[in-house]
Design an enzyme around this catalytic site. Structure first.
Site, PDB file in Angstrom:
ATOM      1  N   ASP A   1       0.865  -1.192   0.000  1.00  0.00           N
ATOM      2  CA  ASP A   1       0.000   0.000   0.000  1.00  0.00           C
ATOM      3  C   ASP A   1       0.898   1.237   0.000  1.00  0.00           C
ATOM      4  O   ASP A   1       0.709   2.155   0.767  1.00  0.00           O
ATOM      5  CB  ASP A   1      -0.961   0.002   1.185  1.00  0.00           C
ATOM      6  CG  ASP A   1      -0.243   0.060   2.534  1.00  0.00           C
ATOM      7  OD1 ASP A   1       0.934  -0.356   2.615  1.00  0.00           O
ATOM      8  OD2 ASP A   1      -0.845   0.516   3.528  1.00  0.00           O
TER       9      ASP A   1
ATOM     10  N   ASP B   1       6.888   1.589   2.949  1.00  0.00           N
ATOM     11  CA  ASP B   1       6.824   0.615   1.846  1.00  0.00           C
ATOM     12  C   ASP B   1       7.879   0.937   0.802  1.00  0.00           C
ATOM     13  O   ASP B   1       8.538   0.036   0.264  1.00  0.00           O
ATOM     14  CB  ASP B   1       5.455   0.658   1.160  1.00  0.00           C
ATOM     15  CG  ASP B   1       4.293   0.375   2.075  1.00  0.00           C
ATOM     16  OD1 ASP B   1       3.669  -0.683   1.943  1.00  0.00           O
ATOM     17  OD2 ASP B   1       4.007   1.243   2.914  1.00  0.00           O
TER      18      ASP B   1
ATOM     19  N   ASP C   1       7.758  -1.470   7.457  1.00  0.00           N
ATOM     20  CA  ASP C   1       7.675  -2.536   6.454  1.00  0.00           C
ATOM     21  C   ASP C   1       9.036  -3.138   6.121  1.00  0.00           C
ATOM     22  O   ASP C   1       9.120  -4.273   5.647  1.00  0.00           O
ATOM     23  CB  ASP C   1       7.027  -1.998   5.172  1.00  0.00           C
ATOM     24  CG  ASP C   1       5.558  -1.681   5.365  1.00  0.00           C
ATOM     25  OD1 ASP C   1       4.910  -2.335   6.201  1.00  0.00           O
ATOM     26  OD2 ASP C   1       5.047  -0.781   4.683  1.00  0.00           O
TER      27      ASP C   1
END
Length: 326
Positions: free
Chosen positions: A11, A16, A253
């Protein structure tokens, strides 16, 4: 040595982006594709952000697929703005705002997941960095999908009942609790989880973050720009993470991605069944660890507890040294 095959489900917010760069910088890894899901921002922005990262790193040959735009059952609590409204700090401008639409693959992300994994049965590590909606849809379309995976790495959930989105819930799981429940019930492949508390307890000092983003490379300059106006990347901002675990830099992440690249980074873990709670006001979306084996579940997952921060720092530093010279 054969390359590790990865598919990344994201996402794409700032952390990320860091995790994707980490995979791009690992020469032992080959990324088969990146599937996009709503979460930190809309799925359209996620696709755009992913393509921006690949462009900065000169890796636009990697296919990007658009997936779920919302959760399975209820509408999530939006808007989400901890990484800005666009997920990457609201500092980027594109010459052609619609160019990404022609760069994203026409195949739906869920179909791409099933195809890529089916074509490489037993060889693909799936790294899930956002809400698990695409994964839940994949197992409903193809019940054999989890058996075809080599393993699954998830950043999400919690192991101590501490939450960052609700009192007891972590963001990725809270954004789609039903999907998190489905994945942790029906994915019987080897599964590894970097929970919110794990990432926070393995934080890094802010002076490392300063050195990280001040490397003289395109990727570092990109990261420096997208974090420049984002308050949570400032050591003066006090968040729930800081209150519970103390100050420090956490690229959430990246911990799951680091483990997928080099599992020796995980120094300590718990192996037990887990369950995602769907009922209640305070407990909905919380991941419960059944280390007492109360539940009638045979499938264990690995929940990380401690990280080799020296190795992790090296992977983070390398991730911002892109694009690589041949």
């Amino acid at each position: 040595m054969a390359q590790k095959l990865l598919v990344i489900d994201t996402d794409c917010g700032i952390d990320d982006a860091q995790a994707i760069m980490m995979a791009l910088a690992a020469r032992e890894v080959r990324i088969l594709g990146i599937t996009c899901c709503f979460g930190n921002t809309s799925v359209e922005n996620v696709c755009r952000n992913t393509l921006r990262v690949l462009s900065v790193c000169d890796r636009t040959e990697i296919p990007v697929f658009q997936g779920a735009s919302s959760c399975l059952v209820k509408t999530p609590n939006c808007p989400i703005d901890h990484f800005g409204s666009d997920g990457l700090g609201d500092v980027l401008e594109d010459e052609d705002p619609d160019l990404w639409k022609s760069q994203v693959q026409t195949e739906h992300a869920v179909n791409a997941l099933i195809r890529l994994v089916s074509k490489n049965q037993g060889k693909v590590s799936l790294v899930a960095l956002g809400p698990l909606t695409n994964l839940a849809l994949a197992v409903k379309l193809d019940p054999e999908f989890p058996k075809k995976l080599k393993n699954l790495y998830i950043m999400g959930g919690n192991m101590e009942g501490k939450g960052n989105k609700t009192v007891c819930g972590e963001f990725n799981f809270i954004m789609d609790p039903e999907s998190a429940y489905i994945v942790l019930e029906e994915f019987i492949c080897p599964t590894y989880i970097a929970s919110w508390e794990f990432t926070c307890r393995n934080k890094l000092p802010w002076d490392f973050f300063d050195a990280l983003i001040n490397q003289d490379t395109p990727a570092a300059r990109f990261m420096r720009k997208i974090t420049s106006k984002c308050s949570i990347f400032s050591p003066t901002t006090v968040t729930r993470k800081d209150v519970l675990f103390g100050p420090g830099f956490v690229s959430y992440d990246s911990y799951a991605m680091a483990a997928a690249i080099d599992f020796s980074i995980v120094k300590e873990y718990i192996e037990c069944p887990v369950h995602v709670e769907l009922q209640g006001v305070l407990g909905r979306g919380m991941m419960a660890l059944d280390d007492g084996k109360f539940l009638p579940k045979k499938h264990n997952v690995v929940v990380f507890k401690a990280c080799d921060l020296i190795k992790f720092r090296k992977l983070l530093t390398k991730s911002l040294q892109l694009p690589q010279t041949q």
